[in-house]
Design an enzyme around this catalytic site. Structure first.
Site, PDB file in Angstrom:
ATOM      1  N   CYS A  59       0.847  -1.196   0.000  1.00 24.22           N
ATOM      2  CA  CYS A  59       0.000   0.000   0.000  1.00 24.22           C
ATOM      3  C   CYS A  59       0.882   1.246   0.000  1.00 24.22           C
ATOM      4  CB  CYS A  59      -0.900  -0.004   1.226  1.00 24.22           C
ATOM      5  SG  CYS A  59      -1.978   1.445   1.282  1.00 24.22           S
ATOM      6  N   CYS A  63       0.684   4.890   6.879  1.00 21.62           N
ATOM      7  CA  CYS A  63       0.069   4.748   8.216  1.00 21.62           C
ATOM      8  C   CYS A  63       1.048   3.990   9.134  1.00 21.62           C
ATOM      9  CB  CYS A  63      -1.253   4.003   8.100  1.00 21.62           C
ATOM     10  SG  CYS A  63      -2.310   4.641   6.770  1.00 21.62           S
ATOM     11  N   CYS A  66       0.600   0.318  10.296  1.00 20.62           N
ATOM     12  CA  CYS A  66       0.068  -0.708   9.389  1.00 20.62           C
ATOM     13  C   CYS A  66       1.136  -1.612   8.767  1.00 20.62           C
ATOM     14  CB  CYS A  66      -0.739  -0.045   8.280  1.00 20.62           C
ATOM     15  SG  CYS A  66      -1.542  -1.280   7.232  1.00 20.62           S
ATOM     16  N   CYS A 103     -16.620  -8.579   5.971  1.00 21.09           N
ATOM     17  CA  CYS A 103     -15.966  -7.317   5.638  1.00 21.09           C
ATOM     18  C   CYS A 103     -14.721  -7.569   4.786  1.00 21.09           C
ATOM     19  CB  CYS A 103     -15.585  -6.585   6.913  1.00 21.09           C
ATOM     20  SG  CYS A 103     -14.790  -5.011   6.583  1.00 21.09           S
ATOM     21  N   CYS A 134     -19.662  -5.625   3.964  1.00 22.88           N
ATOM     22  CA  CYS A 134     -18.925  -4.425   4.334  1.00 22.88           C
ATOM     23  C   CYS A 134     -17.635  -4.426   3.505  1.00 22.88           C
ATOM     24  CB  CYS A 134     -18.599  -4.444   5.829  1.00 22.88           C
ATOM     25  SG  CYS A 134     -17.610  -3.025   6.372  1.00 22.88           S
ATOM     26  N   CYS A 194     -19.258   2.655   8.880  1.00 16.82           N
ATOM     27  CA  CYS A 194     -18.490   1.993   9.936  1.00 16.82           C
ATOM     28  C   CYS A 194     -17.232   2.834  10.113  1.00 16.82           C
ATOM     29  CB  CYS A 194     -18.149   0.570   9.510  1.00 16.82           C
ATOM     30  SG  CYS A 194     -17.027  -0.257  10.651  1.00 16.82           S
ATOM     31  N   ARG A 266     -17.732  -1.632  18.291  1.00 16.41           N
ATOM     32  CA  ARG A 266     -17.061  -2.914  18.049  1.00 16.41           C
ATOM     33  C   ARG A 266     -15.721  -3.012  18.785  1.00 16.41           C
ATOM     34  NH1 ARG A 266     -16.604  -3.502  12.404  1.00 16.41           N
ATOM     35  NH2 ARG A 266     -18.785  -4.084  12.540  1.00 16.41           N
TER      36      ARG A 266
HETATM   37  N1  SAM Z   1      -6.525   0.588   3.196  1.00 17.34           N
HETATM   38  C1  SAM Z   1      -7.789   1.004   3.652  1.00 17.34           C
HETATM   39  C2  SAM Z   1      -7.707   2.219   4.544  1.00 17.34           C
HETATM   40  O1  SAM Z   1      -6.788   2.307   5.330  1.00 17.34           O
HETATM   41  O2  SAM Z   1      -8.598   3.075   4.445  1.00 17.34           O
HETATM   42  C3  SAM Z   1      -8.576  -0.090   4.353  1.00 17.34           C
HETATM   43  C4  SAM Z   1      -7.878  -1.127   5.208  1.00 17.34           C
HETATM   44  S1  SAM Z   1      -7.094  -0.516   6.696  1.00 17.34           S
HETATM   45  C5  SAM Z   1      -6.153  -1.897   7.149  1.00 17.34           C
HETATM   46  C6  SAM Z   1      -8.435  -0.395   7.847  1.00 17.34           C
HETATM   47  C7  SAM Z   1      -8.137   0.048   9.246  1.00 17.34           C
HETATM   48  O3  SAM Z   1      -7.513  -0.999   9.972  1.00 17.34           O
HETATM   49  C8  SAM Z   1      -7.234   1.232   9.485  1.00 17.34           C
HETATM   50  O4  SAM Z   1      -7.850   2.458   9.278  1.00 17.34           O
HETATM   51  C9  SAM Z   1      -6.875   1.047  10.956  1.00 17.34           C
HETATM   52  O5  SAM Z   1      -7.810   1.712  11.778  1.00 17.34           O
HETATM   53  C10 SAM Z   1      -6.971  -0.467  11.144  1.00 17.34           C
HETATM   54  N2  SAM Z   1      -5.641  -1.049  11.386  1.00 17.34           N
HETATM   55  C11 SAM Z   1      -4.677  -1.307  10.476  1.00 17.34           C
HETATM   56  N3  SAM Z   1      -3.587  -1.809  11.032  1.00 17.34           N
HETATM   57  C12 SAM Z   1      -3.830  -1.895  12.367  1.00 17.34           C
HETATM   58  C13 SAM Z   1      -3.081  -2.351  13.477  1.00 17.34           C
HETATM   59  N4  SAM Z   1      -1.824  -2.780  13.352  1.00 17.34           N
HETATM   60  N5  SAM Z   1      -3.647  -2.328  14.699  1.00 17.34           N
HETATM   61  C14 SAM Z   1      -4.923  -1.872  14.831  1.00 17.34           C
HETATM   62  N6  SAM Z   1      -5.680  -1.421  13.811  1.00 17.34           N
HETATM   63  C15 SAM Z   1      -5.146  -1.429  12.598  1.00 17.34           C
HETATM   64  C1  DTB Z   2     -11.129  -1.898  11.632  1.00 16.58           C
HETATM   65  O1  DTB Z   2     -11.426  -0.881  12.290  1.00 16.58           O
HETATM   66  N1  DTB Z   2     -10.274  -2.833  12.039  1.00 16.58           N
HETATM   67  C2  DTB Z   2     -10.122  -3.868  11.040  1.00 16.58           C
HETATM   68  C3  DTB Z   2     -11.138  -3.440   9.956  1.00 16.58           C
HETATM   69  N2  DTB Z   2     -11.603  -2.184  10.435  1.00 16.58           N
HETATM   70  C4  DTB Z   2     -10.754  -3.412   8.556  1.00 16.58           C
HETATM   71  C5  DTB Z   2      -8.722  -4.071  10.578  1.00 16.58           C
HETATM   72  C6  DTB Z   2      -7.753  -4.412  11.702  1.00 16.58           C
HETATM   73  C7  DTB Z   2      -6.436  -4.698  11.091  1.00 16.58           C
HETATM   74  C8  DTB Z   2      -5.429  -5.175  12.094  1.00 16.58           C
HETATM   75  C9  DTB Z   2      -4.096  -5.435  11.467  1.00 16.58           C
HETATM   76  C10 DTB Z   2      -4.098  -6.510  10.418  1.00 16.58           C
HETATM   77  O2  DTB Z   2      -4.651  -7.618  10.644  1.00 16.58           O
HETATM   78  O3  DTB Z   2      -3.517  -6.284   9.348  1.00 16.58           O
HETATM   79 FE1  SF4 Z   3      -2.691   1.318   3.406  1.00 16.09          FE
HETATM   80 FE2  SF4 Z   3      -2.607   0.178   5.778  1.00 16.09          FE
HETATM   81 FE3  SF4 Z   3      -2.948   2.802   5.612  1.00 16.09          FE
HETATM   82 FE4  SF4 Z   3      -4.944   1.119   4.817  1.00 16.09          FE
HETATM   83  S1  SF4 Z   3      -4.151   1.393   6.888  1.00 16.09           S
HETATM   84  S2  SF4 Z   3      -4.188   2.947   3.754  1.00 16.09           S
HETATM   85  S3  SF4 Z   3      -3.718  -0.586   4.028  1.00 16.09           S
HETATM   86  S4  SF4 Z   3      -1.129   1.646   4.950  1.00 16.09           S
END
Ligand code: SAM
Ligand code: DTB
Ligand code: SF4
Length: 361
Positions: A59, A63, A66, A103, A134, A194, A266
């Site tokens: 990606c 973030c 992530c 989702c 979702c 959501c 949630r």
């Molecule tokens: N890429 C898209 C975006 O960020 O809009 C959708 C997928 S992203 C993984 C969805 C959400 O997962 C993020 O906004 C964040 O709140 C959550 N998330 C991602 N990595 C995480 C982590 N290591 N621990 C907790 N929440 C996480």
């Molecule tokens: C949300 O708030 N948490 C979920 C879902 N929306 C998409 C994602 C959590 C991701 C946790 C890190 C991972 O498994 O990559």
């Molecule tokens: Fe990309 Fe992860 Fe950020 Fe979603 S949360 S935009 S997958 S870097």
């Protein structure tokens, strides 16, 4: 603050008011949160969503939490968009295990037109299983949100993640306003929203208050509010941050419940690092939704068997899907003496019974 007034749906929360909730003695906060919860939801029921990563890694966004960002070396294997048939099969397994919502998450900054076409097909296939749908695909333009709605999407997940003030410490490749614009596009397309955030990224209590205040002061409360505890992944900049005090995590759930009384709050990422007792406190604080199934997107989630045991020990039930039987139940309920003005089990203005049936998982 007059505790008796807590539980009304408001969109004008001030920061001092929200901070005052965080500052309440823990037991008082949980007491008020549980009261608000019972006025708005059927107690002891939890909505179950299962996640699937339909496009993993690489990606372009940065973030800091992530594992899927291309900016960090987390050793994650990249995957292109899954086959529609694989998504359908995963949805069928989730349904068989007891989930009611599926989702689909993609590691995009924003989806491309060809992706939307394929994901629309996935949405149709998942919906055909009887599950709610979702998706979380990054930023959306109004026409893309409308296309997803037309394909039968029920919910779109797009998180604010943290306060407007702390946001720049976590993400630099898209702005807070970009996120608010996507939420507007999603709402305007008639999709359910959501939207939530992450606790444990080094933010202050004021940042948590500002995140929840921003969510509650949106024109409409998100139907679903995921509260994630940071899952610390080696290679990400937030790996090694001091963990959050579990009681502070529970407080965040409780304040979310009080600020957004009718929403599903949630208990999201991070459950693998929580004891059963902390999870029970989260449900006591008003959490009534969770991610169910052994995987989140790329990281782990508690085993189904462990969750089933926890539910059994706590007397919790899975919230039923909105089925034809559920609709019939709603008709019976509205016609019955149990349904009176201000009935806690009904949505105030629609008289829609929020929980149609409960089932063991
Ligand atoms: N890429 C898209 C975006 O960020 O809009 C959708 C997928 S992203 C993984 C969805 C959400 O997962 C993020 O906004 C964040 O709140 C959550 N998330 C991602 N990595 C995480 C982590 N290591 N621990 C907790 N929440 C996480
Ligand atoms: C949300 O708030 N948490 C979920 C879902 N929306 C998409 C994602 C959590 C991701 C946790 C890190 C991972 O498994 O990559
Ligand atoms: Fe990309 Fe992860 Fe950020 Fe979603 S949360 S935009 S997958 S870097």
């Amino acid at each position: 603050m007059n505790p008796a007034s807590l539980g009304s749906v408001r969109h004008d929360w001030s920061l001092p008011e929200v901070e005052a909730l965080f500052a309440l003695p823990f037991m008082d906060l949980l007491f008020h949160a549980q009261r608000v919860h019972r006025e708005n939801h059927v107690p002891n029921t939890v909505q179950m969503s299962t996640l699937l990563s339909i496009k993993t890694g690489a990606c372009p966004e940065d973030c800091k939490y992530c594992p899927q960002s291309v900016h960090y070396d987390t050793g994650l294997d990249r995957e292109t968009l899954l086959e529609v048939s694989a998504v359908r099969e995963a949805a069928e397994r989730a349904k068989a295990a007891g989930a009611t919502r599926f989702c689909m998450g993609a590691a995009y900054r924003a989806p491309k037109a060809k992706d939307i076409a394929i994901i629309s097909e996935m949405i149709r296939e998942v919906r055909a299983t009887g599950l709610e749908t979702c998706a979380t695909l990054g930023m959306l333009k109004p026409d893309q949100a409308q296309q997803l709605k037309n394909a039968g999407l029920d919910y779109y997940n797009h998180n604010l993640d943290t306060s407007p003030e702390y946001y720049g410490e976590i993400i630099t490749t898209r702005t807070y306003q970009d996120r608010l614009d996507t939420l507007d596009a999603v709402r305007d397309a008639g999709l359910k929203v959501c939207c939530g955030g992450i606790v444990g990224m080094g933010e202050t209590i004021t940042d948590r208050a500002q995140l929840l205040r921003t969510l509650a002061n949106l024109p409409e409360h998100p139907e679903s509010v995921p509260i994630n505890q940071l899952v610390q992944v080696p290679g990400t900049p937030l790996h090694g941050k001091a963990g959050v005090d579990p009681f502070d995590f529970v407080r965040t759930i409780a304040v979310a419940r009080i600020l957004m009384p009718a929403s599903h709050v949630r208990l999201s990422a991070g459950r693998q690092n929580m004891s059963d007792e902390v999870q029970a406190l989260c449900f006591m604080a008003g959490a009534n939704s969770m991610f169910y199934g052994e995987k989140l997107l790329t990281t782990g989630n508690p085993d189904v068997v462990r969750d089933q045991e926890l539910f059994s020990r706590l007397g919790l039930k899975a919230e039923g899907a909105v089925t034809p039987e559920g609709a019939a139940e709603r008709e019976r309920h509205v016609a019955s003496t149990a349904h009176v003005g201000g009935c806690g089990a009904c949505a105030a203005d629609t008289h829609e019974l929020k929980v149609h049936e409960a089932q063991a998982i």
